[in-house]
Design an enzyme around this catalytic site. Structure first.
Site, PDB file in Angstrom:
ATOM      1  N   ARG A  46       4.515  -2.653   6.217  1.00 30.80           N
ATOM      2  CA  ARG A  46       3.509  -2.359   7.242  1.00 30.80           C
ATOM      3  C   ARG A  46       2.615  -3.573   7.459  1.00 30.80           C
ATOM      4  O   ARG A  46       2.101  -4.163   6.520  1.00 30.80           O
ATOM      5  CB  ARG A  46       2.656  -1.173   6.809  1.00 30.80           C
ATOM      6  CG  ARG A  46       1.578  -0.815   7.822  1.00 30.80           C
ATOM      7  CD  ARG A  46       0.848   0.450   7.433  1.00 30.80           C
ATOM      8  NE  ARG A  46       1.755   1.582   7.447  1.00 30.80           N
ATOM      9  CZ  ARG A  46       2.169   2.186   8.549  1.00 30.80           C
ATOM     10  NH1 ARG A  46       1.775   1.754   9.725  1.00 30.80           N
ATOM     11  NH2 ARG A  46       2.993   3.201   8.487  1.00 30.80           N
ATOM     12  N   GLY A  65     -12.093  12.152  -4.299  1.00 31.51           N
ATOM     13  CA  GLY A  65     -11.508  11.121  -5.147  1.00 31.51           C
ATOM     14  C   GLY A  65     -10.066  10.844  -4.757  1.00 31.51           C
ATOM     15  O   GLY A  65      -9.530  11.435  -3.822  1.00 31.51           O
ATOM     16  N   LEU A  67      -6.472  11.494  -5.305  1.00 34.23           N
ATOM     17  CA  LEU A  67      -5.735  12.576  -5.954  1.00 34.23           C
ATOM     18  C   LEU A  67      -4.402  12.124  -6.525  1.00 34.23           C
ATOM     19  O   LEU A  67      -3.854  12.787  -7.408  1.00 34.23           O
ATOM     20  CB  LEU A  67      -5.507  13.724  -4.958  1.00 34.23           C
ATOM     21  CG  LEU A  67      -6.777  14.348  -4.376  1.00 34.23           C
ATOM     22  CD1 LEU A  67      -6.418  15.481  -3.433  1.00 34.23           C
ATOM     23  CD2 LEU A  67      -7.689  14.857  -5.495  1.00 34.23           C
ATOM     24  N   GLN A  68      -3.856  11.026  -6.017  1.00 34.40           N
ATOM     25  CA  GLN A  68      -2.588  10.518  -6.541  1.00 34.40           C
ATOM     26  C   GLN A  68      -2.723   9.032  -6.818  1.00 34.40           C
ATOM     27  O   GLN A  68      -3.147   8.264  -5.951  1.00 34.40           O
ATOM     28  CB  GLN A  68      -1.450  10.759  -5.540  1.00 34.40           C
ATOM     29  CG  GLN A  68      -0.095  10.336  -6.091  1.00 34.40           C
ATOM     30  CD  GLN A  68       1.035  10.759  -5.169  1.00 34.40           C
ATOM     31  OE1 GLN A  68       0.802  11.419  -4.156  1.00 34.40           O
ATOM     32  NE2 GLN A  68       2.253  10.385  -5.508  1.00 34.40           N
ATOM     33  N   GLY A  85       0.965   2.485  -2.255  1.00 32.64           N
ATOM     34  CA  GLY A  85      -0.396   3.030  -2.187  1.00 32.64           C
ATOM     35  C   GLY A  85      -1.429   2.106  -1.583  1.00 32.64           C
ATOM     36  O   GLY A  85      -2.620   2.263  -1.841  1.00 32.64           O
ATOM     37  N   GLU A  86      -1.000   1.153  -0.759  1.00 36.14           N
ATOM     38  CA  GLU A  86      -1.985   0.215  -0.206  1.00 36.14           C
ATOM     39  C   GLU A  86      -3.016   0.917   0.661  1.00 36.14           C
ATOM     40  O   GLU A  86      -4.187   0.532   0.674  1.00 36.14           O
ATOM     41  CB  GLU A  86      -1.295  -0.890   0.599  1.00 36.14           C
ATOM     42  CG  GLU A  86      -2.296  -1.928   1.118  1.00 36.14           C
ATOM     43  CD  GLU A  86      -1.638  -3.155   1.732  1.00 36.14           C
ATOM     44  OE1 GLU A  86      -2.319  -3.854   2.503  1.00 36.14           O
ATOM     45  OE2 GLU A  86      -0.453  -3.417   1.447  1.00 36.14           O
ATOM     46  N   ARG A  88      -4.289   3.916   0.191  1.00 28.59           N
ATOM     47  CA  ARG A  88      -5.282   4.512  -0.710  1.00 28.59           C
ATOM     48  C   ARG A  88      -6.210   3.442  -1.275  1.00 28.59           C
ATOM     49  O   ARG A  88      -7.413   3.659  -1.456  1.00 28.59           O
ATOM     50  CB  ARG A  88      -4.559   5.252  -1.840  1.00 28.59           C
ATOM     51  CG  ARG A  88      -4.119   6.658  -1.484  1.00 28.59           C
ATOM     52  CD  ARG A  88      -3.092   7.196  -2.452  1.00 28.59           C
ATOM     53  NE  ARG A  88      -1.760   6.688  -2.155  1.00 28.59           N
ATOM     54  CZ  ARG A  88      -0.770   6.663  -3.018  1.00 28.59           C
ATOM     55  NH1 ARG A  88      -0.937   7.093  -4.251  1.00 28.59           N
ATOM     56  NH2 ARG A  88       0.422   6.197  -2.668  1.00 28.59           N
ATOM     57  N   GLU A 119       7.992   4.467   0.742  1.00 32.06           N
ATOM     58  CA  GLU A 119       6.686   5.131   0.761  1.00 32.06           C
ATOM     59  C   GLU A 119       6.118   5.163   2.183  1.00 32.06           C
ATOM     60  O   GLU A 119       5.609   6.177   2.650  1.00 32.06           O
ATOM     61  CB  GLU A 119       5.695   4.414  -0.160  1.00 32.06           C
ATOM     62  CG  GLU A 119       4.414   5.221  -0.335  1.00 32.06           C
ATOM     63  CD  GLU A 119       3.178   4.367  -0.485  1.00 32.06           C
ATOM     64  OE1 GLU A 119       2.191   4.899  -0.995  1.00 32.06           O
ATOM     65  OE2 GLU A 119       3.166   3.210  -0.069  1.00 32.06           O
ATOM     66  N   ASN A 120       6.233   4.047   2.896  1.00 40.07           N
ATOM     67  CA  ASN A 120       5.728   4.002   4.263  1.00 40.07           C
ATOM     68  C   ASN A 120       6.530   4.895   5.189  1.00 40.07           C
ATOM     69  O   ASN A 120       5.973   5.555   6.072  1.00 40.07           O
ATOM     70  CB  ASN A 120       5.757   2.558   4.784  1.00 40.07           C
ATOM     71  CG  ASN A 120       4.572   1.753   4.310  1.00 40.07           C
ATOM     72  OD1 ASN A 120       3.450   1.994   4.717  1.00 40.07           O
ATOM     73  ND2 ASN A 120       4.809   0.811   3.418  1.00 40.07           N
TER      74      ASN A 120
END
Length: 287
Positions: A46, A65, A67-68, A85-86, A88, A119-120
């Site tokens: 991305r 917060g 959560l993962q 997780g970028e 997040r 993930e994306n």
């Protein structure tokens, strides 16, 4: 009672990371790292992050917060590179947090790239060109075939092949897609030919005339039947734009779709209606 086996769609992150744990289970054993110790992955597929959605995630993180946990890899420079997780991580910074829960994994570069791409694809749609570039990078860097890439990301080989073909489009057509003036369906129809001039001509007509995918396919077919694509005549282009503006004015005035088809010395105007009541309404406006 027999325990039901959980199944995912395609090859999920759990499969790539060799875990079927839920978000809550993953939290067990995680560690908190300072946001300043973490840096984004320069090979992240991305390239653009939706500001509004990122702010919404930040507000959620502020309330509840993270959560993962995100997934990171320790580097030789002492910092941790984000594997997954970028969003997040970015949202946590917006929310004013100083730390974030992480899972530290020692994946090789190929596994890192696979997980970042998947993930994306699963959590927030990449634009079509980011997705295609992700596939291309997997193939180029690790000498993978389309079939191997498809297996790793849980897609069919034709889906990967069609995605890669988007990279051959010219910048003008790519801009139409990114501005949501053309859909991926339109683009697939355009890719029926590799003649750039035909693609551009068709793309402009799609945008100006609001053609759907089926109409686009018919347009491409008719253009390909010509042995040679005629060069654009500035006067013809001006006339087409003028007729398009007239169609819009008539459509706005009558509250329905109006199409003007002009030949050399004659043509026709089509006014659509969708019920008897709609017909009477239109006729009343015409007077």
């Amino acid at each position: 009672m027999k325990k039901t086996e959980k199944k995912g769609l395609g090859k999920g992150l759990g499969a790539l990371m060799n875990t079927n744990q839920t978000a809550e289970e993953l939290l067990f054993g995680t560690v908190e790292l300072k946001l300043s110790q973490i840096e984004p992955n320069k090979n992240q597929p991305r390239t653009e992050f939706d500001t509004e959605k990122l702010q919404e995630l930040a507000e959620s993180i502020e309330k509840y917060g993270v959560l993962q946990p995100i997934v990171v890899k320790k580097q030789d420079n002492g910092f941790y590179k984000i594997i997954a997780g970028e969003r997040r991580w970015r949202a946590s910074k917006l929310a004013g947090r100083t730390t974030i829960p992480v899972l530290i994994r020692d994946y090789d570069d190929q596994k890192t790239m696979e997980i970042a791409l998947v993930e994306n694809l699963q959590r927030e749609d990449l634009n079509p060109f980011e997705e295609a570039r992700g596939y291309r990078e997997l193939m180029d860097v690790f000498s993978l075939t389309q079939e191997q890439v498809a297996q790793k990301v849980g897609k069919s080989r034709p889906a990967v092949a069609n995605s890669l073909r988007l990279l051959s489009l010219c910048d003008e057509i790519k801009a139409y897609v990114l501005n949501k003036e053309l859909t991926v369906g339109h683009v697939r129809a355009l890719l029926a030919t590799d003649k750039e001039e035909v693609q551009k001509l068709a793309a402009r007509r799609i945008v100006d005339e609001g053609l759907n995918v089926r109409q686009t396919e018919a347009l491409i077919k008719s253009l390909l039947q010509d042995k040679k694509v005629k060069k654009k005549n500035p006067m013809d282009e001006e006339l087409r734009r003028y007729l398009a503006s007239l169609e819009k004015k008539l459509s706005d005035s009558l509250g329905t779709k109006v199409t003007i088809q002009k030949k050399k010395t004659r043509g026709k105007i089509e006014i659509e209606y969708y019920s008897n009541e709609d017909f009477e309404r239109i006729m009343s406006r015409i007077g």
